[in-house]
Design an enzyme around this catalytic site. Structure first.
Site, PDB file in Angstrom:
ATOM      1  N   ASP A 266      45.279 -11.328  13.014  1.00 33.04           N
ATOM      2  CA  ASP A 266      46.115 -12.421  12.495  1.00 33.04           C
ATOM      3  C   ASP A 266      47.519 -12.161  13.004  1.00 33.04           C
ATOM      4  OD1 ASP A 266      47.703 -14.180  10.760  1.00 33.04           O
ATOM      5  OD2 ASP A 266      45.959 -14.274   9.444  1.00 33.04           O
TER       6      ASP A 266
ATOM      7  N   THR B 195      34.171 -22.262  10.996  1.00 28.57           N
ATOM      8  CA  THR B 195      34.310 -23.236   9.903  1.00 28.57           C
ATOM      9  C   THR B 195      35.755 -23.725   9.853  1.00 28.57           C
ATOM     10  OG1 THR B 195      34.748 -21.445   8.353  1.00 28.57           O
ATOM     11  CG2 THR B 195      32.489 -22.265   8.433  1.00 28.57           C
TER      12      THR B 195
ATOM     13  N   ARG C 130      38.351 -25.217  12.845  1.00 30.97           N
ATOM     14  CA  ARG C 130      38.542 -26.477  13.572  1.00 30.97           C
ATOM     15  C   ARG C 130      37.820 -26.373  14.913  1.00 30.97           C
ATOM     16  NH1 ARG C 130      39.650 -28.461   9.475  1.00 30.97           N
ATOM     17  NH2 ARG C 130      41.541 -29.534   8.834  1.00 30.97           N
TER      18      ARG C 130
ATOM     19  N   GLU D 200      34.081 -33.997  16.994  1.00 30.48           N
ATOM     20  CA  GLU D 200      33.369 -34.402  15.778  1.00 30.48           C
ATOM     21  C   GLU D 200      33.758 -35.784  15.273  1.00 30.48           C
ATOM     22  OE1 GLU D 200      34.675 -31.172  13.103  1.00 30.48           O
ATOM     23  OE2 GLU D 200      35.653 -32.689  11.877  1.00 30.48           O
TER      24      GLU D 200
HETATM   25  P1  NAD Z   1      45.895 -20.410   5.735  1.00 31.65           P
HETATM   26  O1  NAD Z   1      47.136 -21.052   6.241  1.00 31.65           O
HETATM   27  O2  NAD Z   1      45.894 -19.841   4.348  1.00 31.65           O
HETATM   28  O3  NAD Z   1      45.466 -19.213   6.724  1.00 31.65           O
HETATM   29  C1  NAD Z   1      45.503 -19.326   8.110  1.00 31.65           C
HETATM   30  C2  NAD Z   1      45.752 -17.943   8.675  1.00 31.65           C
HETATM   31  O4  NAD Z   1      45.694 -18.035  10.099  1.00 31.65           O
HETATM   32  C3  NAD Z   1      47.133 -17.371   8.308  1.00 31.65           C
HETATM   33  O5  NAD Z   1      46.998 -16.061   7.800  1.00 31.65           O
HETATM   34  C4  NAD Z   1      47.883 -17.389   9.623  1.00 31.65           C
HETATM   35  O6  NAD Z   1      48.826 -16.320   9.751  1.00 31.65           O
HETATM   36  C5  NAD Z   1      46.730 -17.217  10.621  1.00 31.65           C
HETATM   37  N1  NAD Z   1      47.094 -17.581  11.966  1.00 31.65           N
HETATM   38  C6  NAD Z   1      48.015 -18.490  12.403  1.00 31.65           C
HETATM   39  N2  NAD Z   1      48.066 -18.489  13.736  1.00 31.65           N
HETATM   40  C7  NAD Z   1      47.181 -17.567  14.170  1.00 31.65           C
HETATM   41  C8  NAD Z   1      46.806 -17.094  15.441  1.00 31.65           C
HETATM   42  N3  NAD Z   1      47.378 -17.570  16.548  1.00 31.65           N
HETATM   43  N4  NAD Z   1      45.861 -16.141  15.519  1.00 31.65           N
HETATM   44  C9  NAD Z   1      45.300 -15.632  14.390  1.00 31.65           C
HETATM   45  N5  NAD Z   1      45.629 -16.026  13.146  1.00 31.65           N
HETATM   46  C10 NAD Z   1      46.557 -16.983  13.041  1.00 31.65           C
HETATM   47  O7  NAD Z   1      44.736 -21.485   5.911  1.00 31.65           O
HETATM   48  P2  NAD Z   1      43.320 -21.517   5.181  1.00 31.65           P
HETATM   49  O8  NAD Z   1      43.430 -22.302   3.931  1.00 31.65           O
HETATM   50  O9  NAD Z   1      42.757 -20.144   5.109  1.00 31.65           O
HETATM   51  O10 NAD Z   1      42.489 -22.419   6.204  1.00 31.65           O
HETATM   52  C11 NAD Z   1      42.153 -21.947   7.489  1.00 31.65           C
HETATM   53  C12 NAD Z   1      41.620 -23.090   8.316  1.00 31.65           C
HETATM   54  O11 NAD Z   1      40.360 -23.515   7.776  1.00 31.65           O
HETATM   55  C13 NAD Z   1      42.492 -24.362   8.264  1.00 31.65           C
HETATM   56  O12 NAD Z   1      43.480 -24.342   9.271  1.00 31.65           O
HETATM   57  C14 NAD Z   1      41.510 -25.465   8.473  1.00 31.65           C
HETATM   58  O13 NAD Z   1      41.515 -25.808   9.853  1.00 31.65           O
HETATM   59  C15 NAD Z   1      40.161 -24.860   8.131  1.00 31.65           C
HETATM   60  N6  NAD Z   1      39.502 -25.543   7.019  1.00 31.65           N
HETATM   61  C16 NAD Z   1      38.204 -25.975   7.192  1.00 31.65           C
HETATM   62  C17 NAD Z   1      37.545 -26.616   6.148  1.00 31.65           C
HETATM   63  C18 NAD Z   1      36.109 -27.063   6.279  1.00 31.65           C
HETATM   64  O14 NAD Z   1      35.651 -27.888   5.475  1.00 31.65           O
HETATM   65  N7  NAD Z   1      35.339 -26.545   7.218  1.00 31.65           N
HETATM   66  C19 NAD Z   1      38.196 -26.835   4.937  1.00 31.65           C
HETATM   67  C20 NAD Z   1      39.515 -26.364   4.790  1.00 31.65           C
HETATM   68  C21 NAD Z   1      40.160 -25.725   5.833  1.00 31.65           C
END
Ligand code: NAD
Length: 327
Positions: A172, A230, A232, A261
């Protein structure tokens, strides 16, 4: 407030109608895009989901129609041109967290089904086939799981995998102290790809993470490893993944999101000719499991989405501090 809801499904209407007390909502099945934007006329806000497209053109048209607020009923906001929204003075609000457990547990469901082939066993048994041939799985205990993105969802996912007795390594841009205390080790990406038996993606889609999984780092992965997305679709270069599946470099793929999608997911296309050859190729692999963006789809998450979205709109309307503003 008068609000035009785009991309709505029966469950959206059910949950929003349950919790809405004062707003005048018009529901549209259609996605918000250049062709449908005029449907927002007569409203002050739009409420949108993951595949609505709020690019410069659409936002400018919304502004002309008098829209002041974009209320996202999701966490990710990669589909909104924030620079344009800001320049037009439009407010963008989102639901930053709605049960991270829902998505993390769905990632685990994909892993379990791909590994133990429960979907195949279910169908076999229904046809009276009690053979175990080709259903061999592997113990999760002792395996190395690489988590990319250890925010809210990644944290829950990593904790669940620790519970299975896995070694969890992570990458991360910011470390999660709680996970470090639990024994998660942060490593650089090449090390994560090289050591993981399972790689799970939980980072947002942005210019740095677009096609994070490509031919080069698929080649760095352990032969036969499992990849789960899960987060994007755009995190994965789909042709590269198809190639890795064909040559056996990638052993399993679980995906709840897909780069293209928007033309497929959330629709019943069972009587249509599907023109997307990449999804058809992916559907044909025995070691690929696809779900149609259902990670968030639990009662708890839908309740949270509806109540927080409506509270965001109330805060905006009543001039309160906007806790969930997307900057
Ligand atoms: P969050 O913001 O709490 O966590 C995202 C993490 O990714 C953070 O810790 C951030 O520092 C890290 N990050 C940012 N840039 C990065 C990089 N270049 N390399 C590695 N890590 C990096 O978000 P979350 O609530 O945990 O959600 C994560 C993702 O899940 C969302 O962005 C969304 O796209 C996806 N999501 C999918 C669904 C689904 O139904 N499948 C539902 C909700 C969210």
């Amino acid at each position: 407030m008068r609000i035009a809801f785009f991309s709505t499904q029966p469950y959206d209407r059910q949950y929003f109608n349950r919790y809405n007390e004062k707003h005048e909502i018009t529901y549209f099945d259609l996605r918000l895009n250049e062709q449908t934007v005029n449907l927002a006329a007569g409203n002050e806000a739009v409420c949108v989901f993951v595949n609505d497209k709020l690019d410069e053109k659409v936002l400018k048209q919304l502004k002309e129609l008098g829209i002041r607020l974009v209320a996202l009923r999701c966490a990710g906001y990669n589909n909104v041109d924030l620079i344009t929204a800001r320049s037009l003075g439009m407010t963008v609000l989102r639901v930053p967290a709605y049960s991270p457990h829902a998505v993390a547990e769905h990632a685990v469901a994909l892993i379990m089904a791909l590994n133990r082939k429960t979907h195949k066993a279910y169908n076999r048994i229904r046809e009276g086939n009690f053979s175990l041939d080709k259903l061999t799985g592997f113990d999760l205990y002792g395996k190395t799981v690489g988590v990319i993105g250890t925010g809210k969802i990644g944290e829950v996912f990593a904790s669940i995998m620790l519970g299975f007795g896995c070694r969890v390594i992570a990458y991360d841009v910011a470390r999660n102290r709680l996970l470090e205390e639990k024994g998660v080790e942060y490593v650089e990406l090449p090390v994560l790809f090289n050591q993981s038996d399972i790689v799970s993606l939980h980072c947002p889609l942005n210019s740095h993470t677009h096609h994070l999984i490509n031919a080069a780092n698929l080649g760095q992965m352990k032969k036969g490893a499992m990849l789960v997305n899960t987060s994007r679709g755009g995190l994965i270069d789909t042709p590269a993944v198809i190639e890795a599946l064909k040559n056996g470099q990638l052993g399993y793929l679980g995906m709840d999101v897909y780069e293209q999608e928007e033309k497929l997911f959330f629709y019943n296309l069972s009587e249509e000719i599907i023109e997307d050859d990449q999804i058809l190729r992916l559907m044909s692999f025995p070691n690929v499991m696809i779900t149609a963006h259902q990670g968030f789809f639990t009662d708890e998450a839908l309740t949270q989405i509806a109540t927080v979205t409506l509270r965001n709109i109330d805060d905006f309307e009543e001039g309160r501090e906007l806790e969930n503003r997307v900057e």
